[in-house]
Every structure is written in structure tokens, then in C-alpha cells.
Motif scaffolding. Sequence first.
Motif, PDB file in Angstrom:
ATOM      1  N   ALA A  39       0.823  -1.214   0.000  1.00 29.46           N
ATOM      2  CA  ALA A  39       0.000   0.000   0.000  1.00 29.46           C
ATOM      3  C   ALA A  39       0.855   1.262   0.000  1.00 29.46           C
ATOM      4  CB  ALA A  39      -0.926  -0.008   1.215  1.00 29.46           C
ATOM      5  N   VAL A  40       2.103   1.167   0.450  1.00 28.07           N
ATOM      6  CA  VAL A  40       2.992   2.325   0.539  1.00 28.07           C
ATOM      7  C   VAL A  40       3.694   2.604  -0.793  1.00 28.07           C
ATOM      8  CG1 VAL A  40       5.058   3.188   1.717  1.00 28.07           C
ATOM      9  CG2 VAL A  40       3.322   1.972   3.003  1.00 28.07           C
ATOM     10  N   ILE A  41       3.769   1.626  -1.664  1.00 28.97           N
ATOM     11  CA  ILE A  41       4.514   1.770  -2.925  1.00 28.97           C
ATOM     12  C   ILE A  41       4.042   2.949  -3.768  1.00 28.97           C
ATOM     13  CG2 ILE A  41       4.953   0.646  -5.152  1.00 28.97           C
ATOM     14  CD1 ILE A  41       5.395  -1.942  -3.601  1.00 28.97           C
ATOM     15  N   PRO A  42       2.736   3.177  -3.966  1.00 27.22           N
ATOM     16  CA  PRO A  42       2.340   4.348  -4.771  1.00 27.22           C
ATOM     17  C   PRO A  42       2.822   5.676  -4.171  1.00 27.22           C
ATOM     18  CG  PRO A  42       0.479   2.857  -4.511  1.00 27.22           C
ATOM     19  CD  PRO A  42       1.570   2.348  -3.618  1.00 27.22           C
ATOM     20  N   TYR A  43       2.807   5.783  -2.852  1.00 26.32           N
ATOM     21  CA  TYR A  43       3.265   7.020  -2.216  1.00 26.32           C
ATOM     22  C   TYR A  43       4.770   7.207  -2.407  1.00 26.32           C
ATOM     23  CZ  TYR A  43      -1.309   7.266  -0.057  1.00 26.32           C
ATOM     24  OH  TYR A  43      -2.653   7.339   0.135  1.00 26.32           O
ATOM     25  N   SER A  44       5.518   6.143  -2.275  1.00 35.07           N
ATOM     26  CA  SER A  44       6.965   6.270  -2.449  1.00 35.07           C
ATOM     27  C   SER A  44       7.308   6.545  -3.915  1.00 35.07           C
ATOM     28  CB  SER A  44       7.690   5.028  -1.936  1.00 35.07           C
ATOM     29  OG  SER A  44       7.278   3.878  -2.640  1.00 35.07           O
ATOM     30  N   SER A  45       6.571   5.950  -4.836  1.00 36.44           N
ATOM     31  CA  SER A  45       6.799   6.218  -6.262  1.00 36.44           C
ATOM     32  C   SER A  45       6.508   7.683  -6.585  1.00 36.44           C
ATOM     33  CB  SER A  45       5.913   5.327  -7.130  1.00 36.44           C
ATOM     34  OG  SER A  45       6.267   3.988  -6.964  1.00 36.44           O
ATOM     35  N   ALA A  46       5.423   8.210  -6.020  1.00 32.00           N
ATOM     36  CA  ALA A  46       5.083   9.620  -6.250  1.00 32.00           C
ATOM     37  C   ALA A  46       6.161  10.530  -5.671  1.00 32.00           C
ATOM     38  CB  ALA A  46       3.731   9.940  -5.627  1.00 32.00           C
ATOM     39  N   ALA A  47       6.691  10.187  -4.516  1.00 29.51           N
ATOM     40  CA  ALA A  47       7.735  11.010  -3.901  1.00 29.51           C
ATOM     41  C   ALA A  47       9.016  10.983  -4.730  1.00 29.51           C
ATOM     42  CB  ALA A  47       8.011  10.535  -2.479  1.00 29.51           C
ATOM     43  N   VAL A  48       9.366   9.836  -5.260  1.00 30.76           N
ATOM     44  CA  VAL A  48      10.568   9.729  -6.098  1.00 30.76           C
ATOM     45  C   VAL A  48      10.391  10.543  -7.376  1.00 30.76           C
ATOM     46  CG1 VAL A  48      11.914   8.132  -7.526  1.00 30.76           C
ATOM     47  CG2 VAL A  48      11.344   7.526  -5.172  1.00 30.76           C
ATOM     48  N   GLN A  49       9.222  10.430  -8.013  1.00 32.83           N
ATOM     49  CA  GLN A  49       8.985  11.189  -9.243  1.00 32.83           C
ATOM     50  C   GLN A  49       8.953  12.688  -8.967  1.00 32.83           C
ATOM     51  OE1 GLN A  49       5.521  10.209 -11.535  1.00 32.83           O
ATOM     52  NE2 GLN A  49       6.189  11.460 -13.247  1.00 32.83           N
ATOM     53  N   SER A  50       8.330  13.087  -7.871  1.00 34.50           N
ATOM     54  CA  SER A  50       8.281  14.505  -7.514  1.00 34.50           C
ATOM     55  C   SER A  50       9.685  15.051  -7.287  1.00 34.50           C
ATOM     56  CB  SER A  50       7.421  14.690  -6.257  1.00 34.50           C
ATOM     57  OG  SER A  50       7.467  16.030  -5.831  1.00 34.50           O
ATOM     58  N   GLY A  51      10.494  14.302  -6.580  1.00 37.67           N
ATOM     59  CA  GLY A  51      11.885  14.721  -6.352  1.00 37.67           C
ATOM     60  C   GLY A  51      12.662  14.843  -7.650  1.00 37.67           C
ATOM     61  N   SER A  52      12.432  13.906  -8.558  1.00 37.08           N
ATOM     62  CA  SER A  52      13.107  13.950  -9.855  1.00 37.08           C
ATOM     63  C   SER A  52      12.687  15.184 -10.650  1.00 37.08           C
ATOM     64  CB  SER A  52      12.775  12.678 -10.638  1.00 37.08           C
ATOM     65  OG  SER A  52      13.288  12.755 -11.942  1.00 37.08           O
ATOM     66  N   GLN A  53      11.388  15.492 -10.638  1.00 38.56           N
ATOM     67  CA  GLN A  53      10.909  16.662 -11.387  1.00 38.56           C
ATOM     68  C   GLN A  53      11.411  17.968 -10.768  1.00 38.56           C
ATOM     69  OE1 GLN A  53       6.685  15.554 -11.373  1.00 38.56           O
ATOM     70  NE2 GLN A  53       6.807  15.425 -13.604  1.00 38.56           N
ATOM     71  N   ILE A  54      11.460  18.040  -9.458  1.00 38.79           N
ATOM     72  CA  ILE A  54      11.990  19.239  -8.797  1.00 38.79           C
ATOM     73  C   ILE A  54      13.470  19.405  -9.135  1.00 38.79           C
ATOM     74  CG2 ILE A  54      12.580  20.236  -6.544  1.00 38.79           C
ATOM     75  CD1 ILE A  54       9.909  19.042  -5.521  1.00 38.79           C
ATOM     76  N   SER A  55      14.222  18.305  -9.121  1.00 40.59           N
ATOM     77  CA  SER A  55      15.652  18.366  -9.473  1.00 40.59           C
ATOM     78  C   SER A  55      15.846  18.810 -10.915  1.00 40.59           C
ATOM     79  CB  SER A  55      16.305  17.002  -9.267  1.00 40.59           C
ATOM     80  OG  SER A  55      16.338  16.666  -7.912  1.00 40.59           O
ATOM     81  N   THR A  56      15.008  18.299 -11.824  1.00 39.29           N
ATOM     82  CA  THR A  56      15.110  18.688 -13.237  1.00 39.29           C
ATOM     83  C   THR A  56      14.792  20.171 -13.410  1.00 39.29           C
ATOM     84  OG1 THR A  56      14.542  16.464 -13.960  1.00 39.29           O
ATOM     85  CG2 THR A  56      14.219  18.244 -15.550  1.00 39.29           C
ATOM     86  N   ALA A  57      13.734  20.643 -12.762  1.00 38.38           N
ATOM     87  CA  ALA A  57      13.368  22.062 -12.874  1.00 38.38           C
ATOM     88  C   ALA A  57      14.462  22.956 -12.297  1.00 38.38           C
ATOM     89  CB  ALA A  57      12.039  22.322 -12.156  1.00 38.38           C
ATOM     90  N   THR A  58      15.041  22.548 -11.187  1.00 41.49           N
ATOM     91  CA  THR A  58      16.136  23.321 -10.584  1.00 41.49           C
ATOM     92  C   THR A  58      17.348  23.332 -11.511  1.00 41.49           C
ATOM     93  OG1 THR A  58      15.333  22.732  -8.381  1.00 41.49           O
ATOM     94  CG2 THR A  58      17.599  23.534  -8.540  1.00 41.49           C
ATOM     95  N   PHE A  59      17.649  22.196 -12.121  1.00 41.98           N
ATOM     96  CA  PHE A  59      18.751  22.126 -13.083  1.00 41.98           C
ATOM     97  C   PHE A  59      18.520  23.083 -14.246  1.00 41.98           C
ATOM     98  CE2 PHE A  59      19.902  20.358 -17.244  1.00 41.98           C
ATOM     99  CZ  PHE A  59      21.285  20.464 -17.172  1.00 41.98           C
ATOM    100  N   LEU A  60      17.299  23.102 -14.788  1.00 37.27           N
ATOM    101  CA  LEU A  60      17.001  23.980 -15.925  1.00 37.27           C
ATOM    102  C   LEU A  60      17.095  25.454 -15.539  1.00 37.27           C
ATOM    103  CD1 LEU A  60      14.045  22.003 -17.523  1.00 37.27           C
ATOM    104  CD2 LEU A  60      16.358  22.279 -18.452  1.00 37.27           C
TER     105      LEU A  60
END
Length: 186
Positions: A39-60
Motif C-alpha cells: 500500500a505504501v509503494i504508490p506514495y513512495s513512487s510519487a515522492a521519487v517522481q516529484s523529487g526527480s521533477q523538482i531536481s530537473t526544474a532546478t537544473f534547468l
Amino acid sequence: MTHVSSIGRRSFRGESGFTLPEVLLAAMIITIAFVTLLAVIPYSSAAVQSGSQISTATFLADQKLEEAKLVPWTAVPDNDCLGVSNGSNAPSVPGGTSCTLGANVYNGGQALPWAADQNATQITNFNGYSRTVRITDCNLGGGCTGITDAGMRQVTVSVTYTPGFSVNSTAVTSKTITATMIIAQR
């Protein structure tokens, strides 16, 4: 007299082991633990994707700030390729000055191509991210965060994206990362 041999007989007394109810209870506890972890997997997947998108936006955003640092803005010779934003518009060459950027010359009022707004399909290899650059003259108005100096400008880069994953059913809204830097005239 009859003699009975005990060889071949087994005694179950004193032997240790698990009974069937104990094994079933252990299996049920392990199953509940695994279902909880699933049940926790969707939340952890969302957190990983959110972190990746924030890192990409910061890089840009940082990428464009680094580009702004390399753009010529000198007093002698007068070359203003950093530009200034007029309100909410992308930066352009200030009136009465010019910009020589490589082999190209831009006169006062002309837009600067390096700082043009980029929509969600214009940043190579980063579809879904848009980027704007705004430059404030620190000598005008209230200055730049307390700095009032004609030889300084504040560069603000905003990168906007739409998160690609949401665990809850609420509508996904776009998010913006903003990076700011003060640049001094050289």
C-alpha cells in the motif's frame, strides 16, 4: 514370558515443532505485513517522481542562470547583452545601447534570443518544462532585494512543469521553481 521390544516405536512426547494453528497465524501476520508494504509503494513512487521533477526544474533554472553569467554586459566597450525586462516581458536590449553577441548585433529595444521564453516543447530533451527569464535593473524602483546600484541586475529564472503522478484524486496543478541571482556589470 513375552518380551516386547521398544525399537521401532516412536514417542511424540517431548518433540518440539509448530502446530497447524501457529503456522497459520504466522502466515496471516506475514501476509498483513506484505499487504501494508504494498500500500505504501504508490506514495513512495510519487515522492521519487516529484523529487526527480523538482531536481530537473532546478537544473534547468540553474542552467539559464549560468548562461546569463556568460552573456557580455560591459561598460567599456558598451555592450549590453544581459538586457532588462519591461514588466512581464522577456529581456531586451535597453534603449540607447546595443548588444554584440557573437556575430549578431542587437539594437536598443530588440529582444535577446538567449533569454526568450521557452514553452513546454522548446527545451530540448525536457518536454513538459517551460522556462522564463526576467531581468530587473537594480537602479530602478526599490532596487533588487535592498540593493540599489546601476551596475547590478537581478536575474530571475522560473521553470514550470506539471507533476506527472498523483496518489490522491485531487487535480494536479502546475508547479514552478524559481531561482534568482544578482549579476554585476563587468
